[in-house]
Scaffold this motif. Structure first.
Motif, PDB file in Angstrom:
ATOM      1  N   PRO A  72      45.507  38.383  33.092  1.00 16.52           N
ATOM      2  CA  PRO A  72      44.144  38.636  32.615  1.00 16.52           C
ATOM      3  C   PRO A  72      43.182  38.866  33.777  1.00 16.52           C
ATOM      4  CG  PRO A  72      45.076  36.675  31.576  1.00 16.52           C
ATOM      5  CD  PRO A  72      46.036  37.114  32.627  1.00 16.52           C
ATOM      6  N   ALA A  73      42.070  39.531  33.514  1.00 16.10           N
ATOM      7  CA  ALA A  73      41.115  39.896  34.566  1.00 16.10           C
ATOM      8  C   ALA A  73      40.462  38.679  35.215  1.00 16.10           C
ATOM      9  CB  ALA A  73      40.051  40.821  33.991  1.00 16.10           C
ATOM     10  N   ASN A  74      40.404  37.554  34.506  1.00 15.67           N
ATOM     11  CA  ASN A  74      39.732  36.390  35.072  1.00 15.67           C
ATOM     12  C   ASN A  74      40.668  35.475  35.856  1.00 15.67           C
ATOM     13  OD1 ASN A  74      41.170  35.446  32.916  1.00 15.67           O
ATOM     14  ND2 ASN A  74      39.522  34.189  32.078  1.00 15.67           N
ATOM     15  N   VAL A  75      41.891  35.912  36.144  1.00 15.36           N
ATOM     16  CA  VAL A  75      42.854  35.126  36.903  1.00 15.36           C
ATOM     17  C   VAL A  75      42.999  35.730  38.287  1.00 15.36           C
ATOM     18  CG1 VAL A  75      45.274  34.416  37.051  1.00 15.36           C
ATOM     19  CG2 VAL A  75      44.119  34.454  34.844  1.00 15.36           C
ATOM     20  N   VAL A  76      42.904  34.879  39.303  1.00 19.58           N
ATOM     21  CA  VAL A  76      43.060  35.321  40.688  1.00 19.58           C
ATOM     22  C   VAL A  76      44.436  34.890  41.163  1.00 19.58           C
ATOM     23  CG1 VAL A  76      42.187  35.101  43.040  1.00 19.58           C
ATOM     24  CG2 VAL A  76      40.600  35.116  41.108  1.00 19.58           C
TER      25      VAL A  76
END
Length: 88
Positions: A72-76
């Motif tokens: 997901p986009a909010n995972v680094v």
């Protein structure tokens, strides 16, 4: 009739020539010539006891790769590497 075409919510991957693939199930026992196969206008797989086997053969035949799921986009994700071996 022992064979029927099975519809799926998501379409099966097309062959290299772009023909639509279809899932066929032969209701006879596997040892009597039944099973699942995937076919299009130019090719078909052998019959398998399960659809997963026929679909795996189909993907190998037509060199279809399944893309890896993206996070997901909010995972680094950090580029960590394991240091295996002794330090000098």
């Amino acid at each position: 009739m022992t064979q029927r075409q099975i519809s799926h919510d998501e379409p099966l991957p097309a062959c290299r020539r772009g023909h639509a693939a279809r899932h066929i199930h032969d209701a006879r026992r596997h040892d009597a010539g039944g099973g699942h196969l995937v076919e299009c206008a130019c090719s078909q797989t052998r019959k398998h006891a399960e659809l997963d086997g026929a679909l795996a053969e189909w993907k190998r035949m037509h060199q279809i790769r399944t893309p890896r799921p993206r996070p997901p986009a909010n995972v680094v994700q950090l580029g960590l590497r394991l240091g295996i071996g002794a330090r000098r």
